[in-house]
Design a protein around this motif. Structure first.
Motif, PDB file in Angstrom:
ATOM      1  N   MET A  69      49.693  41.222  42.712  1.00  0.00           N
ATOM      2  CA  MET A  69      49.212  39.888  42.967  1.00  0.00           C
ATOM      3  C   MET A  69      49.431  39.048  41.710  1.00  0.00           C
ATOM      4  O   MET A  69      49.264  39.512  40.595  1.00  0.00           O
ATOM      5  CB  MET A  69      47.723  39.928  43.332  1.00  0.00           C
ATOM      6  N   ALA A  70      49.743  37.796  41.924  1.00  0.00           N
ATOM      7  CA  ALA A  70      50.006  36.902  40.798  1.00  0.00           C
ATOM      8  C   ALA A  70      48.715  36.603  40.049  1.00  0.00           C
ATOM      9  O   ALA A  70      47.661  36.434  40.649  1.00  0.00           O
ATOM     10  CB  ALA A  70      50.622  35.604  41.302  1.00  0.00           C
ATOM     11  N   ASN A  71      48.823  36.555  38.733  1.00  0.00           N
ATOM     12  CA  ASN A  71      47.678  36.227  37.908  1.00  0.00           C
ATOM     13  C   ASN A  71      47.638  34.707  37.751  1.00  0.00           C
ATOM     14  O   ASN A  71      48.541  34.113  37.176  1.00  0.00           O
ATOM     15  CB  ASN A  71      47.806  36.919  36.551  1.00  0.00           C
ATOM     16  N   ILE A  72      46.597  34.066  38.272  1.00  0.00           N
ATOM     17  CA  ILE A  72      46.490  32.607  38.262  1.00  0.00           C
ATOM     18  C   ILE A  72      45.488  32.195  37.193  1.00  0.00           C
ATOM     19  O   ILE A  72      44.362  32.698  37.165  1.00  0.00           O
ATOM     20  CB  ILE A  72      46.043  32.087  39.646  1.00  0.00           C
ATOM     21  N   ASP A  73      45.892  31.273  36.356  1.00  0.00           N
ATOM     22  CA  ASP A  73      45.008  30.754  35.315  1.00  0.00           C
ATOM     23  C   ASP A  73      44.143  29.647  35.908  1.00  0.00           C
ATOM     24  O   ASP A  73      44.632  28.571  36.246  1.00  0.00           O
ATOM     25  CB  ASP A  73      45.828  30.222  34.138  1.00  0.00           C
ATOM     26  N   LEU A  74      42.849  29.908  36.051  1.00  0.00           N
ATOM     27  CA  LEU A  74      41.917  28.949  36.651  1.00  0.00           C
ATOM     28  C   LEU A  74      41.129  28.172  35.599  1.00  0.00           C
ATOM     29  O   LEU A  74      40.304  27.336  35.947  1.00  0.00           O
ATOM     30  CB  LEU A  74      40.939  29.688  37.577  1.00  0.00           C
ATOM     31  N   SER A  75      41.417  28.426  34.327  1.00  0.00           N
ATOM     32  CA  SER A  75      40.624  27.813  33.257  1.00  0.00           C
ATOM     33  C   SER A  75      40.778  26.292  33.199  1.00  0.00           C
ATOM     34  O   SER A  75      39.895  25.601  32.692  1.00  0.00           O
ATOM     35  CB  SER A  75      40.972  28.433  31.907  1.00  0.00           C
ATOM     36  N   GLY A  76      41.849  25.745  33.719  1.00  0.00           N
ATOM     37  CA  GLY A  76      42.072  24.311  33.677  1.00  0.00           C
ATOM     38  C   GLY A  76      41.376  23.539  34.795  1.00  0.00           C
ATOM     39  O   GLY A  76      41.404  22.319  34.817  1.00  0.00           O
ATOM     40  N   TYR A  77      40.754  24.246  35.713  1.00  0.00           N
ATOM     41  CA  TYR A  77      40.080  23.587  36.841  1.00  0.00           C
ATOM     42  C   TYR A  77      38.629  23.297  36.489  1.00  0.00           C
ATOM     43  O   TYR A  77      37.964  24.106  35.838  1.00  0.00           O
ATOM     44  CB  TYR A  77      40.115  24.485  38.085  1.00  0.00           C
TER      45      TYR A  77
END
Length: 110
Positions: free
Chosen positions: A1-9
């Motif tokens: 599964m792709a690692n998604i960076d959610l820190s910018g949300y």
């Protein structure tokens, strides 16, 4: 599964994503159930079996549903003849007490 960076949300955006994800999960579950139902109907039709018959018999040839036939009691409480037990299901308290006092089921048989 792709690692998604959610820190910018921000929090509102994350909650929006969460809502969308939960909605998509429910949609996919619904689609999976629909697909399974269609496959079961197709198999039943090929076999010449109605779905009701398939469910009722569970594949064993015998109905899993109880016929509702009443079973006569096999045992009674010697101290109170109005207390009876068919021998099926959970033992009544008076049966367990009699057995713990050394009596056998034959002693309680009607």
């Amino acid at each position: 599964m792709a690692n998604i960076d959610l820190s910018g949300y921000n929090l509102a955006e994350l909650k929006g994503l969460q809502f969308d994800i939960e909605k998509e999960i429910k949609n996919r579950q619904h689609q999976d159930v629909k697909k399974a139902r269609e496959q079961i109907l197709e198999i039943a039709q090929k076999m010449g079996i109605s779905v009701d018959e398939l469910i009722a018999k569970g594949g064993s040839g015998k109905s899993k549903k109880s016929t509702g036939a009443k079973v006569n009691p096999q045992y009674h409480n010697p101290a109170d003849n109005s207390q009876t037990w068919t021998g099926r299901g959970r033992q009544p308290k008076w049966v367990a007490e009699a057995l713990s006092k050394g009596k056998s089921l034959d002693d309680l048989r009607i």
